[in-house]
Design an enzyme around this catalytic site. Structure first.
Site, PDB file in Angstrom:
ATOM      1  N   ARG A   1       0.817  -1.226   0.000  1.00 56.75           N
ATOM      2  CA  ARG A   1       0.000   0.000   0.000  1.00 56.75           C
ATOM      3  C   ARG A   1       0.847   1.270   0.000  1.00 56.75           C
ATOM      4  O   ARG A   1       0.444   2.286   0.566  1.00 56.75           O
ATOM      5  CB  ARG A   1      -0.940   0.052   1.203  1.00 56.75           C
TER       6      ARG A   1
ATOM      7  N   ARG B   1      -3.352   6.656   1.097  1.00 61.95           N
ATOM      8  CA  ARG B   1      -3.863   7.891   1.717  1.00 61.95           C
ATOM      9  C   ARG B   1      -2.938   8.564   2.719  1.00 61.95           C
ATOM     10  O   ARG B   1      -3.167   9.698   3.088  1.00 61.95           O
ATOM     11  CB  ARG B   1      -5.213   7.602   2.393  1.00 61.95           C
TER      12      ARG B   1
ATOM     13  N   ARG C   1      -6.187  11.478  -6.005  1.00 56.04           N
ATOM     14  CA  ARG C   1      -7.441  10.750  -5.771  1.00 56.04           C
ATOM     15  C   ARG C   1      -8.642  11.695  -5.859  1.00 56.04           C
ATOM     16  O   ARG C   1      -9.666  11.340  -6.438  1.00 56.04           O
ATOM     17  CB  ARG C   1      -7.358  10.111  -4.382  1.00 56.04           C
TER      18      ARG C   1
ATOM     19  N   ASP D   1      -6.575  -2.616  -7.688  1.00 54.03           N
ATOM     20  CA  ASP D   1      -7.145  -3.260  -6.503  1.00 54.03           C
ATOM     21  C   ASP D   1      -7.464  -4.708  -6.834  1.00 54.03           C
ATOM     22  O   ASP D   1      -7.703  -5.045  -7.999  1.00 54.03           O
ATOM     23  CB  ASP D   1      -8.411  -2.543  -6.033  1.00 54.03           C
TER      24      ASP D   1
ATOM     25  N   TYR E   1     -14.861 -11.611  -0.603  1.00 52.26           N
ATOM     26  CA  TYR E   1     -15.541 -10.317  -0.833  1.00 52.26           C
ATOM     27  C   TYR E   1     -16.743 -10.485  -1.762  1.00 52.26           C
ATOM     28  O   TYR E   1     -17.760  -9.811  -1.604  1.00 52.26           O
ATOM     29  CB  TYR E   1     -14.565  -9.292  -1.433  1.00 52.26           C
TER      30      TYR E   1
END
Ligand code: CP3
Length: 351
Positions: free
Chosen positions: A30, A34, A43, A80, A155
């Protein structure tokens, strides 16, 4: 004329190929994310998170940001793991603060998934791989990736992340035949996707099995090891010699079996792995990647230094790729990352 094969100039690839490097190559899961102000700015420009993934120029920009700032030894494609269900027709949304949201899939609905055009829908991601490779420094390795079939399936079935992914565990136990059809579909789609990433310029592939640690031994064999074995074999049948990093998070107890059965070049480990056992049992067989607790990057200072030193001291004499035990969190301080890179790279100077 010198006919010897070209030397591998990328440090991380030398370790994957069997070499030892100290100080070890370093990158972070990652690393584009953020915690970086420049990521947050791009973003915001992109609109949604998936727009960022599907706009090659923007995906390239955020992939390069941590390389510019820290000079890591590897870049990882910005995308992703859930672009695969999205490409199969199970629409994915990312809502601020809530993570991914999908319309939960029942095993009866499997027939609705459309594998035929999945790769076409992923074309912008593949285009980004080529743009990133062209923009990276020669010495920086480029990692492609996908989610492991089990983790992606969790998921798809729950429609989101849940504390222990109970919906998928339950579905797999109730109806293993149909569940295996879902897994096989994901294996096939992932092989095509990974081969395309290799062809576009990825040097190695990481497969994220974030939810491997919720499976019991029999289920781990069936839903984590077996699909990963097929995935590695399937890609190498088409692109011989492809390098793989497997990351079966939270499943240290099954790591030896996973390594032996899948033929990966490196195993990613989280921070709960006992370092001396990693050194004695795993490092003689393959490279290991990890294992710093991302929380140490949030706290910084002595806590960070001690975490780094423990890894370097115990694992530095063997084949190591320095990394975190899971992705960096949004509350980490970018200056702590600078301090980490500096300390790891200075390690060669100490003896
Ligand atoms: O820098 C990199 O590591 C490359 C990009 C990358 C992302 N996701 C970007 C991302 C990679 C390799 C992933 C993998 C991924 N995605 C995994 C496996 C690794 C892991 O962290 O366990 C999983 C389980 C996902 C699914 C996913 N995507 C979740 C659960 C979330 C929400 C949690 C969160 O951190 O917000 C995402 C969103 C996501 N993927 C973000 C990023 C940078 C944050 C979204 C944003 O910018 O709003």
């Amino acid at each position: 004329m010198d006919r010897s094969p070209p030397a591998v100039t990328r440090k991380l690839l030398r370790v994957l190929d069997g070499g030892h490097e100290f100080p070890p190559p370093i990158w972070m899961m990652r690393q584009a994310g953020r915690y970086l102000p420049e990521y947050r700015a791009t973003r915001a420009k992109a609109g949604g998170f998936l727009d960022l993934c599907y706009t090659p120029e923007l995906a390239t920009e955020v992939t390069l940001q941590p390389i510019r700032r820290y000079g890591f030894d590897a870049a990882i494609l910005f995308s992703d793991i859930l672009v695969i269900p999205d490409a199969l027709g199970q629409h994915v949304r990312f809502s601020e603060g809530e993570g991914p949201l999908l319309q939960p899939l029942t095993l009866e609905q499997l027939v609705d998934l459309d594998a035929s055009s999945a790769l076409d829908r992923l074309a912008p991601v593949i285009e980004a791989v080529g743009l990133i490779r062209a923009a990276l420094p020669t010495e920086t390795a480029l990692l492609g990736f996908c989610g492991a079939p089990w983790t992606v399936a969790t998921y798809m079935i729950a429609g989101r992340g849940t504390p222990d992914q109970a919906p998928a565990r339950k579905a797999a136990l109730i109806d293993p035949e149909r569940f295996s059809r879902l897994i096989d579909l994901l294996v096939t789609a992932s092989i095509d996707y990974l081969v395309a990433q290799i062809d576009a310029g990825a040097d190695a592939l990481q497969v994220f099995d974030t939810w491997a640690g919720v499976l019991d031994e029999a289920e781990f064999e069936r839903w984590a090891i077996e699909p990963m074995r097929k995935l590695v074999e399937g890609v190498r049948a088409r692109r011989p010699g492809t390098r793989f990093i497997g990351f079966p998070k939270g499943a240290f107890g099954f790591a030896e079996r996973y390594v032996a059965a899948t033929g990966i070049n490196a195993i990613g480990l989280d921070w709960t792995a006992p370092l001396a056992v990693v050194r004695d049992v795993l490092q003689p067989r393959l490279a290991v990647q990890g294992t710093l607790d991302p929380m140490r990057l949030v706290v910084g200072g002595r806590v960070l230094e001690e975490g780094i030193d423990a890894i370097l001291e115990t694992l530095g004499a063997g084949r190591l790729i320095f990394n975190l035990g899971h992705g960096i969190t949004p509350d980490a301080d970018p200056d702590h990352v600078t301090a980490m890179v500096k300390r790891v790279r200075a390690a060669g100077g100490r003896s």
